[in-house]
Design an enzyme around this catalytic site. Structure first.
Site, PDB file in Angstrom:
ATOM      1  N   TYR A   2      -0.492   8.720  -2.404  1.00  0.00           N
ATOM      2  CA  TYR A   2      -0.452   8.514  -3.852  1.00  0.00           C
ATOM      3  C   TYR A   2      -1.673   9.173  -4.517  1.00  0.00           C
ATOM      4  O   TYR A   2      -1.646   9.508  -5.680  1.00  0.00           O
ATOM      5  CB  TYR A   2      -0.503   7.018  -4.175  1.00  0.00           C
ATOM      6  CG  TYR A   2       0.789   6.240  -3.991  1.00  0.00           C
ATOM      7  CD1 TYR A   2       1.868   6.747  -3.265  1.00  0.00           C
ATOM      8  CD2 TYR A   2       0.903   4.960  -4.551  1.00  0.00           C
ATOM      9  CE1 TYR A   2       3.030   5.992  -3.109  1.00  0.00           C
ATOM     10  CE2 TYR A   2       2.068   4.206  -4.398  1.00  0.00           C
ATOM     11  CZ  TYR A   2       3.116   4.726  -3.670  1.00  0.00           C
ATOM     12  OH  TYR A   2       4.261   3.983  -3.520  1.00  0.00           O
ATOM     13  N   GLY A   3      -2.735   9.308  -3.722  1.00  0.00           N
ATOM     14  CA  GLY A   3      -4.032   9.710  -4.274  1.00  0.00           C
ATOM     15  C   GLY A   3      -4.056  11.066  -4.938  1.00  0.00           C
ATOM     16  O   GLY A   3      -4.934  11.351  -5.743  1.00  0.00           O
ATOM     17  N   CYS A  25      -3.679  -0.898  -2.285  1.00  0.00           N
ATOM     18  CA  CYS A  25      -3.970   0.524  -2.495  1.00  0.00           C
ATOM     19  C   CYS A  25      -4.902   0.701  -3.701  1.00  0.00           C
ATOM     20  O   CYS A  25      -4.585   0.237  -4.802  1.00  0.00           O
ATOM     21  CB  CYS A  25      -2.647   1.238  -2.739  1.00  0.00           C
ATOM     22  SG  CYS A  25      -2.806   2.979  -3.096  1.00  0.00           S
ATOM     23  N   ASN A  26      -6.021   1.358  -3.489  1.00  0.00           N
ATOM     24  CA  ASN A  26      -6.975   1.576  -4.588  1.00  0.00           C
ATOM     25  C   ASN A  26      -6.370   2.465  -5.674  1.00  0.00           C
ATOM     26  O   ASN A  26      -6.565   2.222  -6.864  1.00  0.00           O
ATOM     27  CB  ASN A  26      -8.241   2.261  -4.065  1.00  0.00           C
ATOM     28  CG  ASN A  26      -9.102   1.329  -3.251  1.00  0.00           C
ATOM     29  OD1 ASN A  26     -10.104   0.835  -3.725  1.00  0.00           O
ATOM     30  ND2 ASN A  26      -8.709   1.080  -2.015  1.00  0.00           N
ATOM     31  N   THR A  27      -5.641   3.500  -5.258  1.00  0.00           N
ATOM     32  CA  THR A  27      -5.058   4.418  -6.240  1.00  0.00           C
ATOM     33  C   THR A  27      -4.056   3.659  -7.115  1.00  0.00           C
ATOM     34  O   THR A  27      -4.106   3.736  -8.347  1.00  0.00           O
ATOM     35  CB  THR A  27      -4.350   5.594  -5.526  1.00  0.00           C
ATOM     36  OG1 THR A  27      -5.256   6.183  -4.608  1.00  0.00           O
ATOM     37  CG2 THR A  27      -3.877   6.632  -6.525  1.00  0.00           C
ATOM     38  N   CYS A  44     -11.174   3.217  -1.178  1.00  0.00           N
ATOM     39  CA  CYS A  44      -9.915   3.723  -0.609  1.00  0.00           C
ATOM     40  C   CYS A  44      -9.652   2.940   0.673  1.00  0.00           C
ATOM     41  O   CYS A  44     -10.592   2.647   1.431  1.00  0.00           O
ATOM     42  CB  CYS A  44     -10.041   5.212  -0.295  1.00  0.00           C
ATOM     43  SG  CYS A  44      -8.589   5.895   0.540  1.00  0.00           S
ATOM     44  N   THR A  45      -8.377   2.633   0.903  1.00  0.00           N
ATOM     45  CA  THR A  45      -8.000   1.836   2.076  1.00  0.00           C
ATOM     46  C   THR A  45      -8.480   2.439   3.394  1.00  0.00           C
ATOM     47  O   THR A  45      -8.726   1.714   4.357  1.00  0.00           O
ATOM     48  CB  THR A  45      -6.466   1.749   2.152  1.00  0.00           C
ATOM     49  OG1 THR A  45      -5.926   3.067   1.948  1.00  0.00           O
ATOM     50  CG2 THR A  45      -5.901   0.798   1.142  1.00  0.00           C
ATOM     51  N   HIS A  46      -8.566   3.771   3.446  1.00  0.00           N
ATOM     52  CA  HIS A  46      -8.886   4.432   4.721  1.00  0.00           C
ATOM     53  C   HIS A  46     -10.379   4.470   5.038  1.00  0.00           C
ATOM     54  O   HIS A  46     -10.763   4.655   6.184  1.00  0.00           O
ATOM     55  CB  HIS A  46      -8.361   5.869   4.695  1.00  0.00           C
ATOM     56  CG  HIS A  46      -6.875   5.985   4.743  1.00  0.00           C
ATOM     57  ND1 HIS A  46      -6.054   5.388   3.812  1.00  0.00           N
ATOM     58  CD2 HIS A  46      -6.057   6.630   5.614  1.00  0.00           C
ATOM     59  CE1 HIS A  46      -4.793   5.665   4.107  1.00  0.00           C
ATOM     60  NE2 HIS A  46      -4.769   6.421   5.188  1.00  0.00           N
ATOM     61  N   ASP A  52       0.858  -1.190   0.000  1.00  0.00           N
ATOM     62  CA  ASP A  52       0.000   0.000   0.000  1.00  0.00           C
ATOM     63  C   ASP A  52       0.891   1.235   0.000  1.00  0.00           C
ATOM     64  O   ASP A  52       2.070   1.162   0.357  1.00  0.00           O
ATOM     65  CB  ASP A  52      -0.910   0.020   1.241  1.00  0.00           C
ATOM     66  CG  ASP A  52      -1.830   1.241   1.233  1.00  0.00           C
ATOM     67  OD1 ASP A  52      -2.397   1.540   0.166  1.00  0.00           O
ATOM     68  OD2 ASP A  52      -1.967   1.912   2.269  1.00  0.00           O
ATOM     69  N   SER A  53       0.309   2.356  -0.384  1.00  0.00           N
ATOM     70  CA  SER A  53       1.050   3.622  -0.365  1.00  0.00           C
ATOM     71  C   SER A  53       1.459   3.998   1.061  1.00  0.00           C
ATOM     72  O   SER A  53       2.390   4.768   1.248  1.00  0.00           O
ATOM     73  CB  SER A  53       0.176   4.727  -0.951  1.00  0.00           C
ATOM     74  OG  SER A  53      -1.048   4.785  -0.245  1.00  0.00           O
ATOM     75  N   GLU A 110      -6.056   9.530   9.288  1.00  0.00           N
ATOM     76  CA  GLU A 110      -4.692   9.436   9.821  1.00  0.00           C
ATOM     77  C   GLU A 110      -4.543  10.266  11.094  1.00  0.00           C
ATOM     78  O   GLU A 110      -3.736   9.949  11.963  1.00  0.00           O
ATOM     79  CB  GLU A 110      -3.689   9.877   8.764  1.00  0.00           C
ATOM     80  CG  GLU A 110      -3.811   8.989   7.544  1.00  0.00           C
ATOM     81  CD  GLU A 110      -2.523   8.700   6.843  1.00  0.00           C
ATOM     82  OE1 GLU A 110      -1.596   9.494   6.958  1.00  0.00           O
ATOM     83  OE2 GLU A 110      -2.481   7.665   6.142  1.00  0.00           O
TER      84      GLU A 110
HETATM   85  N1  DGL Z   1      -3.985   3.875  -0.115  1.00  0.00           N
HETATM   86  C1  DGL Z   1      -4.655   4.940  -0.841  1.00  0.00           C
HETATM   87  C2  DGL Z   1      -5.863   4.367  -1.583  1.00  0.00           C
HETATM   88  O1  DGL Z   1      -6.422   3.339  -1.230  1.00  0.00           O
HETATM   89  C3  DGL Z   1      -5.057   6.074   0.067  1.00  0.00           C
HETATM   90  C4  DGL Z   1      -3.885   6.887   0.563  1.00  0.00           C
HETATM   91  C5  DGL Z   1      -3.121   7.584  -0.550  1.00  0.00           C
HETATM   92  O2  DGL Z   1      -3.646   8.568  -1.133  1.00  0.00           O
HETATM   93  O3  DGL Z   1      -2.025   7.151  -0.855  1.00  0.00           O
HETATM   94  O4  DGL Z   1      -6.278   4.935  -2.553  1.00  0.00           O
END
Ligand code: DGL
Length: 266
Positions: A43-44, A74-76, A185-187, A11-12, A153
């Protein structure tokens, strides 16, 4: 390739620990190496080129650890690099978009689906086009929610500010008639109660982490890679750390985080 090799999870940052949590619950015979690119998160909000480069380097780092599969949690990253990365690496690569799409398609009856994610995920159109490929007459309403990541976060999971931000972003779904909302998104799984209250009853929140764990189990079985006992361990590697890391990571993973290893990515 041996079945005893660990599974790599990337993940990012540390948001992907929500996916690792589901994987640990579903696959007790597997071990995991988690790499979070905390030095370069988020990363987003970055360009597709930067996300591709960072993701390629991160997958390579996990391969150097001898993993038998890589889960891009990571979705992004998943939306910017897959399917381009498929076939580029000697192990199966599983992303979170396809499993999330499958769950959304199963959840909707009215074929009106919302998708929320980072600006990068929404810009890529990955969720939108994959949903439309399965349900051509669906209406998909995407919405980028960039402030959700820093709120989570910061630990502001359910504060008046979080509810205000959610109301602002999710206003687009008022009277839109959606019955499924993809948490892309992971969060976002950590914000489920606030998001559920904001969009109201009758909207199923689709958490791709759960569906991704199912997909990983399926791919392991299909490729004859499933572990057979002795699993349950995980090792966390990060490219940077912060004093609050332990608390945040524990919140994501739902258990105490063991010692972490720091690596340099630049
Ligand atoms: N892990 C990213 C996602 O799932 C969220 C955090 C980021 O922007 O890197 O898109």
């Amino acid at each position: 390739m041996s079945n005893r090799q660990p599974i790599g999870v990337f993940d990012s940052g540390i948001g992907g620990l929500t996916v690792l949590k589901e994987l640990l619950g579903r696959l007790p015979d597997e071990s995991f190496v988690y790499f979070g690119d905390t030095a370069r998160v988020p990363y987003g909000t970055k360009s597709a080129e930067a996300v591709k480069r960072f993701t390629r380097e991160s997958v390579t780092l996990l391969l150097d650890r001898g993993v038998k599969m890589v889960v891009i949690a990571c979705n992004t990253a998943s939306s910017e690099v897959l399917p381009e990365f498929e076939g580029e690496f000697p192990v199966p690569i599983v992303g979170v978009i396809e499993p999330g799409v499958r769950a959304a398609v199963a959840a909707t009856k009215r074929r009106r689906i919302g998708v929320i994610g980072t600006p990068g995920t929404i810009r890529s159109g990955a969720y939108q086009s994959k949903i439309m490929a399965r349900l051509p007459d669906a209406v998909v309403i995407p919405q980028a929610c960039p402030l959700f990541v820093p709120l989570v976060e910061e630990g502001w999971i359910d504060t008046p500010v979080t509810r205000l931000v959610a109301r602002e972003y999710l206003r687009v779904y008022e009277n839109a008639g959606i019955d499924a909302l993809v948490l892309g998104c992971t969060h976002y799984p950590l914000l489920k109660p606030v998001i559920a209250d904001t969009v109201g009853e009758g909207v199923e929140l689709v958490d791709s982490a759960i569906e991704t764990a199912r997909e990983v189990a399926r791919v392991l079985a299909e490729r004859g890679l499933a572990g057979s006992g002795g699993g349950g361990e995980f090792h966390i590697v990060l490219s940077d750390t912060a004093p609050s890391f332990g608390d945040i990571a524990t919140r994501f993973l739902g258990r105490r985080v063991p010692d972490i290893e720091l690596v340099s990515v630049v």
